[in-house]
Design a protein around this motif. Sequence first.
Motif, PDB file in Angstrom:
ATOM      1  N   SER A   8       0.859  -1.175   0.000  1.00  0.00           N
ATOM      2  CA  SER A   8       0.000   0.000   0.000  1.00  0.00           C
ATOM      3  C   SER A   8       0.901   1.231   0.000  1.00  0.00           C
ATOM      4  O   SER A   8       2.111   1.131   0.248  1.00  0.00           O
ATOM      5  CB  SER A   8      -0.927   0.015   1.222  1.00  0.00           C
ATOM      6  OG  SER A   8      -0.196   0.364   2.386  1.00  0.00           O
ATOM      7  N   LYS A   9       0.328   2.359  -0.243  1.00  0.00           N
ATOM      8  CA  LYS A   9       1.108   3.595  -0.326  1.00  0.00           C
ATOM      9  C   LYS A   9       1.854   3.876   0.979  1.00  0.00           C
ATOM     10  O   LYS A   9       2.988   4.329   0.971  1.00  0.00           O
ATOM     11  CB  LYS A   9       0.174   4.754  -0.666  1.00  0.00           C
ATOM     12  CG  LYS A   9       0.876   6.053  -0.927  1.00  0.00           C
ATOM     13  CD  LYS A   9      -0.105   7.114  -1.349  1.00  0.00           C
ATOM     14  CE  LYS A   9       0.596   8.412  -1.672  1.00  0.00           C
ATOM     15  NZ  LYS A   9      -0.336   9.425  -2.151  1.00  0.00           N
ATOM     16  N   ARG A  10       1.241   3.594   2.088  1.00  0.00           N
ATOM     17  CA  ARG A  10       1.859   3.884   3.386  1.00  0.00           C
ATOM     18  C   ARG A  10       2.778   2.783   3.875  1.00  0.00           C
ATOM     19  O   ARG A  10       3.728   3.049   4.600  1.00  0.00           O
ATOM     20  CB  ARG A  10       0.779   4.147   4.426  1.00  0.00           C
ATOM     21  CG  ARG A  10       0.032   5.411   4.146  1.00  0.00           C
ATOM     22  CD  ARG A  10      -0.936   5.744   5.218  1.00  0.00           C
ATOM     23  NE  ARG A  10      -1.596   6.994   4.898  1.00  0.00           N
ATOM     24  CZ  ARG A  10      -2.762   7.349   5.355  1.00  0.00           C
ATOM     25  NH1 ARG A  10      -3.420   6.541   6.161  1.00  0.00           N
ATOM     26  NH2 ARG A  10      -3.284   8.504   5.018  1.00  0.00           N
ATOM     27  N   LEU A  11       2.513   1.545   3.525  1.00  0.00           N
ATOM     28  CA  LEU A  11       3.323   0.442   4.034  1.00  0.00           C
ATOM     29  C   LEU A  11       4.538   0.121   3.173  1.00  0.00           C
ATOM     30  O   LEU A  11       5.467  -0.531   3.650  1.00  0.00           O
ATOM     31  CB  LEU A  11       2.461  -0.813   4.197  1.00  0.00           C
ATOM     32  CG  LEU A  11       1.422  -0.763   5.312  1.00  0.00           C
ATOM     33  CD1 LEU A  11       0.624  -2.053   5.361  1.00  0.00           C
ATOM     34  CD2 LEU A  11       2.083  -0.509   6.655  1.00  0.00           C
ATOM     35  N   ASP A  12       4.563   0.560   1.932  1.00  0.00           N
ATOM     36  CA  ASP A  12       5.700   0.275   1.058  1.00  0.00           C
ATOM     37  C   ASP A  12       7.036   0.766   1.637  1.00  0.00           C
ATOM     38  O   ASP A  12       8.014   0.025   1.624  1.00  0.00           O
ATOM     39  CB  ASP A  12       5.481   0.840  -0.337  1.00  0.00           C
ATOM     40  CG  ASP A  12       4.715  -0.109  -1.238  1.00  0.00           C
ATOM     41  OD1 ASP A  12       4.305  -1.188  -0.770  1.00  0.00           O
ATOM     42  OD2 ASP A  12       4.526   0.232  -2.424  1.00  0.00           O
ATOM     43  N   PRO A  13       7.131   1.997   2.173  1.00  0.00           N
ATOM     44  CA  PRO A  13       8.411   2.434   2.742  1.00  0.00           C
ATOM     45  C   PRO A  13       8.845   1.589   3.943  1.00  0.00           C
ATOM     46  O   PRO A  13      10.023   1.270   4.089  1.00  0.00           O
ATOM     47  CB  PRO A  13       8.155   3.882   3.160  1.00  0.00           C
ATOM     48  CG  PRO A  13       7.001   4.317   2.335  1.00  0.00           C
ATOM     49  CD  PRO A  13       6.162   3.095   2.118  1.00  0.00           C
ATOM     50  N   ILE A  14       7.900   1.215   4.788  1.00  0.00           N
ATOM     51  CA  ILE A  14       8.218   0.371   5.944  1.00  0.00           C
ATOM     52  C   ILE A  14       8.699  -0.997   5.475  1.00  0.00           C
ATOM     53  O   ILE A  14       9.667  -1.548   6.005  1.00  0.00           O
ATOM     54  CB  ILE A  14       6.994   0.251   6.875  1.00  0.00           C
ATOM     55  CG1 ILE A  14       6.651   1.626   7.446  1.00  0.00           C
ATOM     56  CG2 ILE A  14       7.249  -0.752   7.994  1.00  0.00           C
ATOM     57  CD1 ILE A  14       5.326   1.709   8.143  1.00  0.00           C
ATOM     58  N   PHE A  15       8.033  -1.537   4.465  1.00  0.00           N
ATOM     59  CA  PHE A  15       8.433  -2.823   3.890  1.00  0.00           C
ATOM     60  C   PHE A  15       9.852  -2.725   3.324  1.00  0.00           C
ATOM     61  O   PHE A  15      10.687  -3.609   3.562  1.00  0.00           O
ATOM     62  CB  PHE A  15       7.436  -3.224   2.800  1.00  0.00           C
ATOM     63  CG  PHE A  15       7.782  -4.487   2.080  1.00  0.00           C
ATOM     64  CD1 PHE A  15       7.645  -5.712   2.707  1.00  0.00           C
ATOM     65  CD2 PHE A  15       8.234  -4.446   0.779  1.00  0.00           C
ATOM     66  CE1 PHE A  15       7.959  -6.884   2.045  1.00  0.00           C
ATOM     67  CE2 PHE A  15       8.558  -5.608   0.097  1.00  0.00           C
ATOM     68  CZ  PHE A  15       8.422  -6.834   0.738  1.00  0.00           C
ATOM     69  N   ALA A  16      10.155  -1.658   2.613  1.00  0.00           N
ATOM     70  CA  ALA A  16      11.477  -1.485   2.012  1.00  0.00           C
ATOM     71  C   ALA A  16      12.564  -1.392   3.084  1.00  0.00           C
ATOM     72  O   ALA A  16      13.633  -2.000   2.947  1.00  0.00           O
ATOM     73  CB  ALA A  16      11.492  -0.244   1.130  1.00  0.00           C
ATOM     74  N   ILE A  17      12.294  -0.649   4.138  1.00  0.00           N
ATOM     75  CA  ILE A  17      13.267  -0.524   5.223  1.00  0.00           C
ATOM     76  C   ILE A  17      13.496  -1.866   5.901  1.00  0.00           C
ATOM     77  O   ILE A  17      14.636  -2.241   6.193  1.00  0.00           O
ATOM     78  CB  ILE A  17      12.821   0.552   6.234  1.00  0.00           C
ATOM     79  CG1 ILE A  17      12.923   1.931   5.580  1.00  0.00           C
ATOM     80  CG2 ILE A  17      13.648   0.491   7.512  1.00  0.00           C
ATOM     81  CD1 ILE A  17      12.282   3.044   6.371  1.00  0.00           C
ATOM     82  N   SER A  18      12.429  -2.615   6.138  1.00  0.00           N
ATOM     83  CA  SER A  18      12.582  -3.920   6.796  1.00  0.00           C
ATOM     84  C   SER A  18      13.374  -4.890   5.928  1.00  0.00           C
ATOM     85  O   SER A  18      14.213  -5.637   6.437  1.00  0.00           O
ATOM     86  CB  SER A  18      11.221  -4.506   7.178  1.00  0.00           C
ATOM     87  OG  SER A  18      10.459  -4.779   6.019  1.00  0.00           O
ATOM     88  N   ILE A  19      13.152  -4.869   4.621  1.00  0.00           N
ATOM     89  CA  ILE A  19      13.915  -5.728   3.721  1.00  0.00           C
ATOM     90  C   ILE A  19      15.398  -5.318   3.729  1.00  0.00           C
ATOM     91  O   ILE A  19      16.288  -6.173   3.769  1.00  0.00           O
ATOM     92  CB  ILE A  19      13.347  -5.665   2.280  1.00  0.00           C
ATOM     93  CG1 ILE A  19      11.946  -6.282   2.237  1.00  0.00           C
ATOM     94  CG2 ILE A  19      14.275  -6.352   1.290  1.00  0.00           C
ATOM     95  CD1 ILE A  19      11.896  -7.747   2.595  1.00  0.00           C
ATOM     96  N   GLY A  20      15.657  -4.037   3.720  1.00  0.00           N
ATOM     97  CA  GLY A  20      17.034  -3.550   3.756  1.00  0.00           C
ATOM     98  C   GLY A  20      17.752  -3.926   5.045  1.00  0.00           C
ATOM     99  O   GLY A  20      18.911  -4.347   5.023  1.00  0.00           O
ATOM    100  N   LEU A  21      17.064  -3.784   6.172  1.00  0.00           N
ATOM    101  CA  LEU A  21      17.665  -4.159   7.459  1.00  0.00           C
ATOM    102  C   LEU A  21      17.936  -5.657   7.523  1.00  0.00           C
ATOM    103  O   LEU A  21      18.976  -6.084   8.032  1.00  0.00           O
ATOM    104  CB  LEU A  21      16.762  -3.725   8.615  1.00  0.00           C
ATOM    105  CG  LEU A  21      16.692  -2.228   8.876  1.00  0.00           C
ATOM    106  CD1 LEU A  21      15.636  -1.919   9.934  1.00  0.00           C
ATOM    107  CD2 LEU A  21      18.053  -1.690   9.289  1.00  0.00           C
ATOM    108  N   ALA A  22      17.005  -6.460   7.023  1.00  0.00           N
ATOM    109  CA  ALA A  22      17.199  -7.916   7.014  1.00  0.00           C
ATOM    110  C   ALA A  22      18.390  -8.297   6.140  1.00  0.00           C
ATOM    111  O   ALA A  22      19.197  -9.165   6.509  1.00  0.00           O
ATOM    112  CB  ALA A  22      15.932  -8.616   6.527  1.00  0.00           C
ATOM    113  N   ALA A  23      18.533  -7.639   4.997  1.00  0.00           N
ATOM    114  CA  ALA A  23      19.665  -7.920   4.113  1.00  0.00           C
ATOM    115  C   ALA A  23      20.986  -7.524   4.772  1.00  0.00           C
ATOM    116  O   ALA A  23      21.977  -8.260   4.686  1.00  0.00           O
ATOM    117  CB  ALA A  23      19.493  -7.186   2.789  1.00  0.00           C
ATOM    118  N   ALA A  24      20.994  -6.377   5.441  1.00  0.00           N
ATOM    119  CA  ALA A  24      22.206  -5.929   6.126  1.00  0.00           C
ATOM    120  C   ALA A  24      22.579  -6.895   7.246  1.00  0.00           C
ATOM    121  O   ALA A  24      23.747  -7.260   7.403  1.00  0.00           O
ATOM    122  CB  ALA A  24      22.006  -4.521   6.678  1.00  0.00           C
TER     123      ALA A  24
END
Length: 63
Positions: A8-24
């Motif tokens: 969704s428009k609001r959850l996409d940034p949170i999803f992106a940050i969580s994926i980035g943190l998991a990858a790191a």
Amino acid sequence: MAYQHIISKRLDPIFAISIGLAAAFTRINREEKEKGRTTQQSIDVVKRRWNIAWQGAAEETKT
């Protein structure tokens, strides 16, 4: 063509940050294991680095 949101428009940034943190975290954990450290030791290293980064940021805001 309009941009389609993944969640969704609001959850996409949170999803992106969580994926980035998991990858790191995965990368750091893999590198630490190559150095012969356990997962707990890796977590301790990350906590120590996190605290150093936040203390440095706090000191910069004071001046």
